[in-house]
Design a protein around this motif. Structure first.
Motif, PDB file in Angstrom:
ATOM      1  N   PRO A   1      55.082  51.802  73.042  1.00 55.26           N
ATOM      2  CA  PRO A   1      54.257  52.992  72.504  1.00 55.26           C
ATOM      3  C   PRO A   1      55.522  53.663  72.755  1.00 55.26           C
ATOM      4  N   ALA A   2      56.224  54.847  71.681  1.00 60.17           N
ATOM      5  CA  ALA A   2      56.601  55.258  71.065  1.00 60.17           C
ATOM      6  C   ALA A   2      57.129  56.346  71.655  1.00 60.17           C
ATOM      7  N   THR A   3      59.198  56.146  71.882  1.00 60.72           N
ATOM      8  CA  THR A   3      58.994  56.799  72.575  1.00 60.72           C
ATOM      9  C   THR A   3      59.833  58.870  72.234  1.00 60.72           C
ATOM     10  N   VAL A   4      60.060  58.325  70.655  1.00 63.96           N
ATOM     11  CA  VAL A   4      59.806  60.073  69.492  1.00 63.96           C
ATOM     12  C   VAL A   4      58.432  59.841  68.750  1.00 63.96           C
ATOM     13  N   LEU A   5      58.606  60.722  68.357  1.00 63.38           N
ATOM     14  CA  LEU A   5      57.089  60.705  67.444  1.00 63.38           C
ATOM     15  C   LEU A   5      57.326  60.546  65.720  1.00 63.38           C
ATOM     16  N   PRO A   6      56.721  59.634  64.978  1.00 65.10           N
ATOM     17  CA  PRO A   6      57.431  59.339  63.958  1.00 65.10           C
ATOM     18  C   PRO A   6      56.795  60.275  62.696  1.00 65.10           C
TER      19      PRO A   6
ATOM     20  N   GLN B   1      47.817  58.002  70.742  1.00 62.73           N
ATOM     21  CA  GLN B   1      49.090  57.642  70.585  1.00 62.73           C
ATOM     22  C   GLN B   1      49.270  56.472  69.699  1.00 62.73           C
ATOM     23  N   TRP B   2      51.015  57.222  69.668  1.00 59.36           N
ATOM     24  CA  TRP B   2      51.696  56.957  68.998  1.00 59.36           C
ATOM     25  C   TRP B   2      52.318  54.758  69.369  1.00 59.36           C
TER      26      TRP B   2
ATOM     27  N   LEU C   1      56.552  48.924  61.758  1.00 60.40           N
ATOM     28  CA  LEU C   1      55.741  49.382  61.724  1.00 60.40           C
ATOM     29  C   LEU C   1      54.889  50.746  62.719  1.00 60.40           C
ATOM     30  N   TRP C   2      54.582  51.551  62.573  1.00 59.19           N
ATOM     31  CA  TRP C   2      53.851  52.649  63.508  1.00 59.19           C
ATOM     32  C   TRP C   2      51.696  51.844  63.002  1.00 59.19           C
TER      33      TRP C   2
END
Length: 222
Positions: A149-154, A136-137, A122-123
């Motif tokens: 923390p997301a390493t790749v943008l969704p 921040q994602w 879940l984002w």
């Protein structure tokens, strides 16, 4: 398009502090061409405060602001003014709606959306500070309670769009509450009076048609 979106994000991060829904709008466009940000009503429960580490917020539900990112396929992600654990996020979104009971009082099977949000990735888009519009994602990985923390943008290929009766209720309730507030603005009331004058005859104006139906005692307009 990417350059325009990046410029919008920079502008949002450096101007006056915006409501969460407006601050999230530039980020929504990265998910899909039709994605928009909608505000979410928070259910203020008396549940215990979650403690999942120093980086997670321990403030009360009254301090949390929520939004959701929605496109033609359904709800793709959620936004929060603070980083919170998954269970607290869902509690604020669903309240007692996470449990549905049948006529005998027994618990019915959970909807697809609730099962997905509880279990699957879940984002979450989080405001980086209380005085900023920068966001921040984060992502709750499958089965995880805390978000990393997301390493790749969704984008549309990496986010699961969910749409069922629960999602429909969240979306329509968000739109209803938005316009219920907007209609109170003096500038909007003035705009409606101007809009009415754009029609050649009063009976062509939608609100006039509805008013005539109500005056005639109609309970349904088709």
């Amino acid at each position: 398009f990417c350059l325009i979106t990046h410029t919008m994000e920079q502008h949002a991060a450096t101007t006056v502090r915006l409501p969460l829904r407006l601050a999230a709008e530039p980020y929504a466009k990265r998910l899909s061409d039709t994605s928009v940000a909608l505000g979410l009503h928070c259910h203020r429960s008396k549940s215990a405060t979650h403690n999942a580490g120093a980086e997670y917020s321990n403030s009360s539900a009254e301090d949390v602001e929520l939004a959701m990112l929605v496109d033609d396929d359904g709800i793709r992600a959620f936004c929060s003014s603070q980083l919170i654990v998954r269970s607290k996020l869902l509690s604020l979104i669903l309240g007692d709606g996470s449990i549905t009971r049948n006529e005998n009082g027994g618990i019915e099977q959970e909807c697809e959306s609730i099962r997905a949000w509880k279990k699957y990735p879940l984002w979450l888009l989080v405001r980086t500070s209380t005085g900023s519009n920068a966001m921040q994602w984060y992502c709750y990985k499958q089965g995880e309670e805390t978000a990393a923390p997301a390493t790749v943008l969704p984008d549309a290929t990496t986010t699961l769009a969910v749409h069922d009766v629960v999602c429909a209720h969240l979306i329509t309730n968000s739109i209803r509450m938005y316009y219920a507030q907007q209609i109170l603005e003096p500038s909007v009331r003035g705009f409606l009076s101007v809009l009415e004058k754009q029609f050649a005859r009063a009976d062509l104006y939608l609100f006039e048609l509805l008013q005539n139906a109500v005056d005639d005692g109609a309970s349904v307009v088709r």
